[in-house]
Motif scaffolding. Structure first.
Motif, PDB file in Angstrom:
ATOM      1  N   GLY A 115       0.765  -1.241   0.000  1.00 44.09           N
ATOM      2  CA  GLY A 115       0.000   0.000   0.000  1.00 44.09           C
ATOM      3  C   GLY A 115       0.793   1.287   0.000  1.00 44.09           C
ATOM      4  O   GLY A 115       0.205   2.365  -0.015  1.00 44.09           O
ATOM      5  N   ARG A 148      -3.473   6.169  -4.727  1.00 37.79           N
ATOM      6  CA  ARG A 148      -3.488   4.712  -4.859  1.00 37.79           C
ATOM      7  C   ARG A 148      -4.936   4.230  -4.965  1.00 37.79           C
ATOM      8  O   ARG A 148      -5.800   4.668  -4.206  1.00 37.79           O
ATOM      9  CB  ARG A 148      -2.783   4.101  -3.643  1.00 37.79           C
ATOM     10  CG  ARG A 148      -2.750   2.586  -3.580  1.00 37.79           C
ATOM     11  CD  ARG A 148      -2.004   1.957  -4.751  1.00 37.79           C
ATOM     12  NE  ARG A 148      -0.648   2.419  -4.901  1.00 37.79           N
ATOM     13  CZ  ARG A 148       0.422   1.785  -4.392  1.00 37.79           C
ATOM     14  NH1 ARG A 148       0.267   0.693  -3.691  1.00 37.79           N
ATOM     15  NH2 ARG A 148       1.634   2.252  -4.601  1.00 37.79           N
ATOM     16  N   PRO A 208      -4.443  -2.603  -0.230  1.00 38.37           N
ATOM     17  CA  PRO A 208      -3.154  -3.233   0.085  1.00 38.37           C
ATOM     18  C   PRO A 208      -3.299  -4.704   0.410  1.00 38.37           C
ATOM     19  O   PRO A 208      -4.396  -5.194   0.667  1.00 38.37           O
ATOM     20  CB  PRO A 208      -2.686  -2.441   1.303  1.00 38.37           C
ATOM     21  CG  PRO A 208      -3.938  -1.945   1.939  1.00 38.37           C
ATOM     22  CD  PRO A 208      -4.899  -1.687   0.816  1.00 38.37           C
TER      23      PRO A 208
END
Length: 339
Positions: free
Chosen positions: A67, A186, A190
Motif C-alpha cells: 500500500g 493509490r 493493500p
C-alpha cells in the motif's frame, strides 16, 4: 510557490516526498547517492538501506503491494541487477518509481562521470514483452516536475516507471520554483485486505494460466494498451524550429543542454518522455532532410528513432563522460560537410 536552490538529486527526493512517497529502499551508488541522503531524515518516509540493488527493488515491490508509494534510486550497475524484478513488477502490475542516474559503463566503468548508456536497458533490460514509461528531464526544475509525473504515471498504469538522469543533471544546482502538482492516489487495496493473488506467471485475473497462448496474448495486449494510454498524458518534448536548416538535431538529458548552442544552425528536438516515443516526432522529422541523434553512448536511441521514422538517422557519439562544446561542434561541421 517557493524559490529554492537545489541539486538535481535533491529535487527528485523532495518532489517524491510531496508526491506521496511512503517507502524507499536503496543501496548507495554514485552519482545517485544524494537521493538516499536527502530522504534519511524525512519523517513521512520509511527508509531502508539495503545490502544490494536486488534487495532494494524487491523491497519496494513488497512495500508497494502493501500500500505504500515506493521508490528506489541507483546507477547503471545497480540498474542491471534490478532487471529481473522490474519484469516481475510489470507482470504483477505493481506501481513503482525507479530512478537511474547514469554514469559511464559498462560494469563499474568510470565512476562517477556521466553517460547515457542505459537507454536500451530501460526498454529491453528485462526479459519478455513489456512497455515501460521512461522520462529523461534535462534540468533541476524538470527533475522536480517529472518526479511527480513518474509517481502519477506509475499509479495510473500500475507499472514501474523509470526516471532517467545522469551525473551532470543529477549533480547540477539550479534555482527552481517548487510548484504544486496534481497527485494521483493509490486505487488498489493493500495486501491483507482482499483476496488478490500476485504471480509472475501468466494469469487471468488472479488465476495462473500457464498453458493457454490466447490468455498470454490478451495479457500482453492489455499491458501494451494501458501503457500507451497513460503515456499519452505525459507527452513531454521540446521542439525548437529552424526554418533555415535542413537538419533536425535530436538530443536528450545533459547533452540536450549543449544542443541549445547550435539552435541557429539546426532545428532541435528534445524528448522528455523517451519511451514510449512521442508520436509527434514523425511529423516534426518530416520537415527536415537530415536527422541526427547526438547521445553519450555508442549509438542507442538513434536506432529507436530510425526504427520509428523508417529512414536513415545519423549519429554523433560522445563517449568517456566528457562534454566538450568544441569537439561536438567539430563533429557537427564534419557531418554537414560529409552529408
Amino acid at each position: 510557490m517557493t524559490k529554492i536552490l537545489l541539486q538535481g538529486n535533491q529535487a527528485i527526493a523532495q518532489a517524491a516526498v510531496k508526491a506521496g512517497l511512503g517507502f524507499y529502499a536503496g543501496y548507495p551508488i554514485t552519482p545517485a547517492s544524494e537521493i538516499l541522503h536527502e530522504l534519511v531524515d524525512k519523517k513521512t518516509v520509511k527508509l531502508l538501506q539495503m545490502e544490494d540493488e536486488i534487495a532494494s527493488i524487491n523491497a519496494i515491490i513488497g512495500a508497494s503491494l502493501a500500500g505504500a508509494k515506493s521508490m528506489t534510486a541507483t546507477s547503471g550497475p545497480g540498474f542491471s541487477l534490478m532487471q529481473e524484478s522490474i519484469g516481475l513488477a510489470h507482470m504483477m502490475e505493481v506501481p513503482l518509481v525507479i530512478v537511474n542516474v547514469q554514469r559511464v559503463g559498462p560494469s563499474t566503468g568510470m565512476p562517477t562521470l556521466p553517460a547515457q548508456g542505459d537507454v536500451m536497458q530501460c526498454k529491453y533490460g528485462s526479459h519478455g514483452d513489456y512497455f515501460p514509461i521512461v522520462f529523461y528531464p534535462n534540468s533541476v526544475d524538470e527533475l522536480y516536475q517529472y518526479t511527480f509525473h513518474a509517481f502519477n504515471a506509475a499509479e495510473e498504469s500500475l507499472s514501474p516507471v523509470i526516471l532517467l538522469s545522469d551525473g551532470y543533471v543529477g549533480h547540477l544546482y539550479e534555482t527552481i520554483e517548487t510548484k504544486e502538482y496534481e497527485i494521483s492516489k493509490r486505487t488498489l487495496p493493500p495486501l491483507g485486505t482482499s483476496n488478490r493473488h500476485f504471480t509472475g506467471l501468466t494469469h487471468e485475473g488472479s488465476l495462473p494460466a500457464t498453458s493457454d497462448p490466447e490468455i498470454h496474448r490478451k495479457f500482453i495486449k492489455h499491458l501494451e494498451k494501458k501503457q500507451k494510454k497513460v503515456a499519452k498524458k505525459y507527452n513531454g518534448y521540446e521542439y525548437i524550429e529552424n526554418a533555415s536548416s535542413d537538419t533536425l538535431l535530436i538530443a536528450y538529458g545533459a547533452l540536450s543542454r549543449v544542443s541549445y548552442h547550435f539552435k541557429d544552425d539546426f532545428a532541435i528536438y528534445r524528448p522528455v518522455r523517451i519511451f514510449p516515443m512521442v508520436e509527434d516526432i514523425k511529423e516534426i522529422a518530416g520537415q527536415y532532410k537530415k536527422i541526427v541523434v547526438m547521445e553519450m553512448n555508442a549509438g542507442q536511441y538513434v536506432n529507436e528513432v530510425e526504427r520509428m521514422l523508417h529512414r536513415k538517422v545519423h549519429l554523433i557519439s560522445i563517449l568517456g563522460g566528457k562534454i566538450d562544446l568544441q569537439e561536438i561542434w567539430t563533429k557537427l561541421r564534419r557531418f554537414r560537410r560529409d552529408t
